[in-house]
Scaffold this motif. Structure first.
Motif, PDB file in Angstrom:
ATOM      1  N   GLU A 122       3.333  11.808 -27.791  1.00  5.21           N
ATOM      2  CA  GLU A 122       3.543  10.355 -27.714  1.00  5.21           C
ATOM      3  C   GLU A 122       3.218   9.695 -29.052  1.00  5.21           C
ATOM      4  O   GLU A 122       3.940   8.807 -29.509  1.00  5.21           O
ATOM      5  CB  GLU A 122       2.671   9.751 -26.610  1.00  5.21           C
ATOM      6  CG  GLU A 122       3.094  10.134 -25.215  1.00  5.21           C
ATOM      7  CD  GLU A 122       2.072   9.713 -24.158  1.00  5.21           C
ATOM      8  OE1 GLU A 122       1.019   9.127 -24.516  1.00  5.21           O
ATOM      9  OE2 GLU A 122       2.326   9.986 -22.970  1.00  5.21           O
ATOM     10  N   GLU A 125       0.614  16.419 -24.761  1.00  3.83           N
ATOM     11  CA  GLU A 125       1.486  15.330 -24.312  1.00  3.83           C
ATOM     12  C   GLU A 125       1.135  14.036 -25.038  1.00  3.83           C
ATOM     13  O   GLU A 125       2.007  13.321 -25.535  1.00  3.83           O
ATOM     14  CB  GLU A 125       1.354  15.144 -22.800  1.00  3.83           C
ATOM     15  CG  GLU A 125       2.280  14.111 -22.222  1.00  3.83           C
ATOM     16  CD  GLU A 125       2.165  14.036 -20.712  1.00  3.83           C
ATOM     17  OE1 GLU A 125       2.091  12.897 -20.185  1.00  3.83           O
ATOM     18  OE2 GLU A 125       2.132  15.086 -20.059  1.00  3.83           O
ATOM     19  N   ARG A 126      -0.154  13.742 -25.129  1.00  2.14           N
ATOM     20  CA  ARG A 126      -0.602  12.535 -25.845  1.00  2.14           C
ATOM     21  C   ARG A 126      -0.240  12.623 -27.319  1.00  2.14           C
ATOM     22  O   ARG A 126       0.206  11.646 -27.919  1.00  2.14           O
ATOM     23  CB  ARG A 126      -2.113  12.342 -25.664  1.00  2.14           C
ATOM     24  CG  ARG A 126      -2.683  11.201 -26.463  1.00  2.14           C
ATOM     25  CD  ARG A 126      -2.154   9.852 -25.984  1.00  2.14           C
ATOM     26  NE  ARG A 126      -2.604   8.802 -26.865  1.00  2.14           N
ATOM     27  CZ  ARG A 126      -1.816   7.914 -27.463  1.00  2.14           C
ATOM     28  NH1 ARG A 126      -0.523   7.908 -27.229  1.00  2.14           N
ATOM     29  NH2 ARG A 126      -2.319   7.014 -28.271  1.00  2.14           N
TER      30      ARG A 126
END
Length: 117
Positions: free
Chosen positions: A97, A93-94
């Motif tokens: 981003e 997820e990071r």
């Protein structure tokens, strides 16, 4: 360069290899200047580094290494081995981003029914 991967490296490689992550082609143990990056892509110019216990007390070295890679045009993202092993969803997820922040569009999620749905 090492042939044997640590558990965290193997898990990350299984997520990144063959364009599996956002359609981005990563290479493992890519030589960039005088350093070998754990994982790197050319489009976007991104380096993923995994840090474990061996990096304790090496903040100055890691900062210089990151600076050198950034001078080559790469964005450097670091994750702890323990995060890769215990929280892969959070790591990905990071990383998503970061990729979006770099202006790269992840591939769209396809409908399970196919394109005609």
């Amino acid at each position: 360069m090492r042939k044997d991967l640590q558990e965290s490296e193997m898990r990350m490689w299984l997520e990144l290899r063959a364009g599996r992550f956002c359609g981005i082609k990563f290479r493992r143990q890519k030589v960039i200047g005088k350093f070998i990056a754990d994982f790197a892509s050319n489009d976007p110019k991104l380096v993923v580094e995994l840090d474990g216990d061996t990096h304790t007390g090496r903040d100055t070295y890691d900062a210089a290494r990151s600076r050198h890679l950034e001078d080559q045009g790469y964005r450097v993202v670091r994750f702890m081995n323990s995060d890769v092993i215990g929280n892969m969803d959070g790591v990905l997820e990071r990383l998503t981003e970061v990729v979006v922040d770099m202006g790269y569009s992840p591939l769209p999620t396809l409908s399970p029914e196919g394109e005609r749905a």
